[in-house]
Design a protein around this motif. Sequence first.
Motif, PDB file in Angstrom:
ATOM      1  N   ALA A  30     -19.686-156.346  16.399  1.00 41.68           N
ATOM      2  CA  ALA A  30     -19.372-155.996  18.078  1.00 41.68           C
ATOM      3  C   ALA A  30     -18.480-154.776  18.072  1.00 41.68           C
ATOM      4  O   ALA A  30     -18.571-153.812  18.724  1.00 41.68           O
ATOM      5  N   ILE A  31     -17.420-155.031  17.191  1.00 41.02           N
ATOM      6  CA  ILE A  31     -16.237-154.085  17.237  1.00 41.02           C
ATOM      7  C   ILE A  31     -16.802-152.757  16.861  1.00 41.02           C
ATOM      8  O   ILE A  31     -16.699-151.618  17.519  1.00 41.02           O
ATOM      9  N   ALA A  32     -17.405-152.888  15.610  1.00 45.46           N
ATOM     10  CA  ALA A  32     -18.201-151.647  15.289  1.00 45.46           C
ATOM     11  C   ALA A  32     -19.080-150.699  16.388  1.00 45.46           C
ATOM     12  O   ALA A  32     -18.868-149.652  16.328  1.00 45.46           O
ATOM     13  N   ALA A  88      -9.409-145.904  19.202  1.00 43.70           N
ATOM     14  CA  ALA A  88      -9.550-147.282  19.109  1.00 43.70           C
ATOM     15  C   ALA A  88      -8.677-148.105  20.273  1.00 43.70           C
ATOM     16  O   ALA A  88      -9.233-149.301  20.865  1.00 43.70           O
ATOM     17  N   ASP A  89      -7.549-147.301  20.757  1.00 43.84           N
ATOM     18  CA  ASP A  89      -6.583-148.131  21.582  1.00 43.84           C
ATOM     19  C   ASP A  89      -7.160-148.285  22.649  1.00 43.84           C
ATOM     20  O   ASP A  89      -6.885-149.003  23.870  1.00 43.84           O
ATOM     21  N   GLU A  90      -8.347-147.495  23.275  1.00 43.18           N
ATOM     22  CA  GLU A  90      -9.068-147.656  24.504  1.00 43.18           C
ATOM     23  C   GLU A  90     -10.055-148.730  24.862  1.00 43.18           C
ATOM     24  O   GLU A  90     -10.741-148.813  25.580  1.00 43.18           O
ATOM     25  N   ILE A  91     -10.218-149.398  23.394  1.00 38.90           N
ATOM     26  CA  ILE A  91     -11.359-150.229  23.575  1.00 38.90           C
ATOM     27  C   ILE A  91     -10.892-151.749  23.288  1.00 38.90           C
ATOM     28  O   ILE A  91      -9.876-151.866  22.321  1.00 38.90           O
ATOM     29  N   ASP A  92     -11.312-152.597  24.167  1.00 36.00           N
ATOM     30  CA  ASP A  92     -10.657-153.941  24.007  1.00 36.00           C
ATOM     31  C   ASP A  92     -11.875-154.690  23.275  1.00 36.00           C
ATOM     32  O   ASP A  92     -13.007-155.171  23.888  1.00 36.00           O
ATOM     33  N   CYS A  93     -11.734-155.052  21.835  1.00 38.32           N
ATOM     34  CA  CYS A  93     -12.999-155.447  21.295  1.00 38.32           C
ATOM     35  C   CYS A  93     -12.535-157.121  21.002  1.00 38.32           C
ATOM     36  O   CYS A  93     -13.385-157.695  20.077  1.00 38.32           O
ATOM     37  N   HIS A  94     -11.335-157.436  21.152  1.00 40.85           N
ATOM     38  CA  HIS A  94     -11.088-158.926  20.625  1.00 40.85           C
ATOM     39  C   HIS A  94     -11.752-159.874  21.523  1.00 40.85           C
ATOM     40  O   HIS A  94     -11.727-159.929  22.748  1.00 40.85           O
ATOM     41  N   GLU A  95     -12.345-160.861  20.886  1.00 40.40           N
ATOM     42  CA  GLU A  95     -12.536-162.433  21.484  1.00 40.40           C
ATOM     43  C   GLU A  95     -11.417-162.916  21.929  1.00 40.40           C
ATOM     44  O   GLU A  95     -10.392-163.189  21.273  1.00 40.40           O
ATOM     45  N   THR A  96     -11.339-163.571  23.160  1.00 43.42           N
ATOM     46  CA  THR A  96     -10.323-164.208  23.628  1.00 43.42           C
ATOM     47  C   THR A  96     -10.137-165.436  23.083  1.00 43.42           C
ATOM     48  O   THR A  96     -11.334-166.037  22.816  1.00 43.42           O
ATOM     49  N   HIS A  97      -9.253-165.960  22.671  1.00 42.09           N
ATOM     50  CA  HIS A  97      -8.978-167.592  21.927  1.00 42.09           C
ATOM     51  C   HIS A  97      -7.773-168.021  22.965  1.00 42.09           C
ATOM     52  O   HIS A  97      -7.330-169.160  22.471  1.00 42.09           O
ATOM     53  N   ASP A  98      -7.832-167.677  24.339  1.00 41.23           N
ATOM     54  CA  ASP A  98      -6.688-168.353  24.943  1.00 41.23           C
ATOM     55  C   ASP A  98      -7.371-169.365  25.877  1.00 41.23           C
ATOM     56  O   ASP A  98      -8.528-169.275  25.981  1.00 41.23           O
ATOM     57  N   ASP A  99      -6.563-170.128  26.074  1.00 37.96           N
ATOM     58  CA  ASP A  99      -6.922-171.270  27.190  1.00 37.96           C
ATOM     59  C   ASP A  99      -6.840-170.886  28.634  1.00 37.96           C
ATOM     60  O   ASP A  99      -6.298-169.747  29.019  1.00 37.96           O
ATOM     61  N   GLU A 100      -7.365-171.714  29.534  1.00 35.22           N
ATOM     62  CA  GLU A 100      -7.264-171.377  30.881  1.00 35.22           C
ATOM     63  C   GLU A 100      -5.901-171.096  31.345  1.00 35.22           C
ATOM     64  O   GLU A 100      -5.771-170.157  32.672  1.00 35.22           O
ATOM     65  N   GLU A 101      -4.819-171.450  30.597  1.00 36.48           N
ATOM     66  CA  GLU A 101      -3.520-171.154  31.235  1.00 36.48           C
ATOM     67  C   GLU A 101      -2.942-169.959  30.819  1.00 36.48           C
ATOM     68  O   GLU A 101      -1.830-169.616  30.606  1.00 36.48           O
ATOM     69  N   GLY A 102      -3.688-169.159  29.642  1.00 35.08           N
ATOM     70  CA  GLY A 102      -3.366-167.945  29.053  1.00 35.08           C
ATOM     71  C   GLY A 102      -2.605-168.171  27.733  1.00 35.08           C
ATOM     72  O   GLY A 102      -2.035-167.226  27.170  1.00 35.08           O
ATOM     73  N   HIS A 103      -2.439-169.637  26.965  1.00 38.68           N
ATOM     74  CA  HIS A 103      -1.838-169.794  25.859  1.00 38.68           C
ATOM     75  C   HIS A 103      -2.603-169.630  24.876  1.00 38.68           C
ATOM     76  O   HIS A 103      -3.924-170.144  24.948  1.00 38.68           O
ATOM     77  N   GLN A 104      -2.398-168.984  23.859  1.00 37.76           N
ATOM     78  CA  GLN A 104      -3.192-169.056  22.586  1.00 37.76           C
ATOM     79  C   GLN A 104      -3.487-170.090  21.830  1.00 37.76           C
ATOM     80  O   GLN A 104      -2.613-170.980  21.628  1.00 37.76           O
TER      81      GLN A 104
END
Length: 295
Positions: free
Chosen positions: A68-70, A147-163
Amino acid sequence: MELFLDVLSESFVDTVKMLPFLFLAYLFIEYVEHRHGERIEAVLESSGRWGAIPAALLGCVPQCGFSAIASNFYASRVISLGTLIAVFLATSDEAVPLLVSMPAYWDKLVLLMVIKVLYAIAVGLVLDFVLRGVLPRSLRGGYTGNADEIDCHETHDDEEGHQRPIWQAALRHTLEIFAFIFLFSVLFGLIVEGVGEDVFADFLGQMGFFQPVFSALVGLIPNCAASVLLTQLYVEGALRFSSLVAGLCTGAGVGLAVLWRANPSWKQNLFITGLTWAAGAAVGVGIQLVVALVG
């Protein structure tokens, strides 16, 4: 009912045996993604026309969403067409952790990854060097994006924003694939018991030359279930190794789906989809011919 319970019990026992290996494999994948994800993207971005080489090497690591990043990078003209195809061909989605969970198939896994990486590099370099002048300029991709303009990372945060800890993400992936494998094993077992193992094997065997072509089409399905299906069919003896390679070369996970969403040209997307299928089918048929000649 007795047949169903027997298949259910046997499938559950066989699948549970894979759990420790699956969890360790996903734990490693999550570690790579969390600790080295941005570094991997930087390597891909700065590789230029030789991008097929790092793309194939990095693509064989089944980290979450690398294809997906590619696709996002190609749509934004950060990487070339050859680099994109190299990632697609090298990616095996869930097949790697699944085969890792089966020690008896580790030799086949090594052979599979070597073939896929070398083939992905070869196809990528041919596209970016040999065929570059033939391909339309708009299709070649490029290096004008950032690449800095693209957000490719899958979120691994919980509902409170903690990783979340990486073991939680690894456990989630493990349980998801466990469910896929268990359900498929039950379904496959019922089909085999219902129609007969010989009848089912003959159906796939009668495809002959076209079995890798069929597998390559299955691999295009943008879901991890495709790679699980192909791997399980191979383990059960219904698919030849050449067909497994073909299907897993086209099995780029969600990469194609992201490409169709991110890249505005449907003609380019259709061409790239067809090219991925053709490349996967070609290597499968090629392996089949070599085996026939040697045998």
